[in-house]
Enzyme design. Sequence first.
Site, PDB file in Angstrom:
ATOM      1  N   GLY A 188       0.810  -1.208   0.000  1.00  0.00           N
ATOM      2  CA  GLY A 188       0.000   0.000   0.000  1.00  0.00           C
ATOM      3  C   GLY A 188       0.843   1.257   0.000  1.00  0.00           C
ATOM      4  O   GLY A 188       0.495   2.264  -0.635  1.00  0.00           O
ATOM      5  N   ASP A 189       1.968   1.211   0.703  1.00  0.00           N
ATOM      6  CA  ASP A 189       2.877   2.351   0.721  1.00  0.00           C
ATOM      7  C   ASP A 189       3.383   2.684  -0.681  1.00  0.00           C
ATOM      8  O   ASP A 189       3.365   3.838  -1.110  1.00  0.00           O
ATOM      9  CB  ASP A 189       4.080   2.057   1.620  1.00  0.00           C
ATOM     10  CG  ASP A 189       3.737   2.081   3.092  1.00  0.00           C
ATOM     11  OD1 ASP A 189       3.016   3.000   3.513  1.00  0.00           O
ATOM     12  OD2 ASP A 189       4.184   1.182   3.819  1.00  0.00           O
ATOM     13  N   HIS A 190       3.842   1.674  -1.398  1.00  0.00           N
ATOM     14  CA  HIS A 190       4.429   1.941  -2.709  1.00  0.00           C
ATOM     15  C   HIS A 190       3.376   2.320  -3.745  1.00  0.00           C
ATOM     16  O   HIS A 190       3.667   3.071  -4.674  1.00  0.00           O
ATOM     17  CB  HIS A 190       5.254   0.734  -3.173  1.00  0.00           C
ATOM     18  CG  HIS A 190       6.559   0.623  -2.453  1.00  0.00           C
ATOM     19  ND1 HIS A 190       7.026  -0.555  -1.924  1.00  0.00           N
ATOM     20  CD2 HIS A 190       7.488   1.556  -2.147  1.00  0.00           C
ATOM     21  CE1 HIS A 190       8.187  -0.343  -1.339  1.00  0.00           C
ATOM     22  NE2 HIS A 190       8.490   0.929  -1.459  1.00  0.00           N
ATOM     23  N   THR A 223       0.891   4.181  -2.911  1.00  0.00           N
ATOM     24  CA  THR A 223       0.750   5.592  -2.565  1.00  0.00           C
ATOM     25  C   THR A 223       1.955   6.399  -3.043  1.00  0.00           C
ATOM     26  O   THR A 223       1.801   7.563  -3.447  1.00  0.00           O
ATOM     27  CB  THR A 223       0.563   5.738  -1.046  1.00  0.00           C
ATOM     28  OG1 THR A 223      -0.556   4.935  -0.634  1.00  0.00           O
ATOM     29  CG2 THR A 223       0.310   7.179  -0.644  1.00  0.00           C
ATOM     30  N   SER A 224       3.145   5.810  -3.018  1.00  0.00           N
ATOM     31  CA  SER A 224       4.330   6.491  -3.545  1.00  0.00           C
ATOM     32  C   SER A 224       4.123   6.877  -5.008  1.00  0.00           C
ATOM     33  O   SER A 224       4.426   8.017  -5.419  1.00  0.00           O
ATOM     34  CB  SER A 224       5.561   5.587  -3.435  1.00  0.00           C
ATOM     35  OG  SER A 224       5.864   5.252  -2.108  1.00  0.00           O
TER      36      SER A 224
END
Length: 400
Positions: free
Chosen positions: A168-170, A172-173
């Site tokens: 999910g972080d990437h 969002t990145s």
Amino acid sequence: MLEGIKVIELATYIAAPGAGGILADWGAEVIKVEPLSGCPMRYTMANMGADHLKGSPIFDLDNRGKKGVALNTQTPEGVEAVKRLVKDADVFLTNVRPGGLERAGLDYDSLAKVNPRLIYSSVTGYGLQGPERDRPGFDIAAFYARSGIGWLQTVKGAEPTTLRTGIGDHTTSMATVSGILAAIIERGRTGKGRLVESSLLRTGIYAAGSDTAVQLKYGKLGSTKSRHESVTPINNFFKAKGDEWFVIVPRQGSVDWSAICRVIGQPELETDERFANPKGRRANSAELVDILDAAFITHDLDHWRVKLDAEDMIWAPLMRPGDVARDPQAVAAGAYVHVPNNGEEGTFLAPASPVRFPGADDGPKGPSPELGEHTMEVLASLDYSEAEIEQLKASRTIKA
């Protein structure tokens, strides 16, 4: 491609640094500001009990090619140093919670006064407005569980499964990078910067957008079914001999149903009244999955690869990450890059940024920095005097 773009990154963990890492790969100068203790992701292996493993590939992925500065931004001097950095920067990228930034005087309104051309990129768990704007949010919480993705990924009646590190972080990145680049284009017309806001929650809702759109339009949504309860039973995972799983993704209509019957050597199934149309296949899903399972388990994946490709079927093997690293197609697609080691010769293999620009230098520009590696170099570029640097040491804004 982004040569001449200067980014100040005040961020830890993954989502915001991941955006900075992509920008660095593409040529931007990214100055990473960390607390004196360092970003927690530097210590991932040790925190997982793997002290024998050197370094942190998770940190390296998102921070290669950056300059590293260690500052205590809880001191007035540290805040002033960030403002000096921002004065001639193009982008300020942060995932510090909004309330903390406001108290420090590092919020958008404060930094826009320092540099009206500044593009201020805020990455949060839940957004800049609302009662939960200061709630801490990791991707498994804000992106996966809160957005509905976790429910969508859970088979009805089964226990939820976790989300692997940084997915999910990437995501969002990547969303954050697109917002930053859009703002850079706009600034080229207007001469003014702007606030760019991304969040794990909003990105997660968009990532699940196809299902979310159905929910919003009709007010209801089907649950995720088990293999034997599938609405479209041929849209499914199947196991070949040797415990090798693969997925088939049929096109709409019955064209691929005919092809599957030919693939498994049972053309009579095509006109079987139980399966002759989509409605019948759905009603008799469990029975059809059993028939297909019995057929596919009789040969290994290489056998089915030839059969499925001959019918121009859409399918893919379920691959382990170790096998993906050796996948010739992934290599040909440019999915991996060689990153220089910090402080020693040689390189190591790592994932590439998500977009390729053929003919351009779109890969890593160097290793990830050691904690505070470029602090003195960067302070010197900001015209700090020796006396000012001694004051920063005395106030514990930088390490002595």
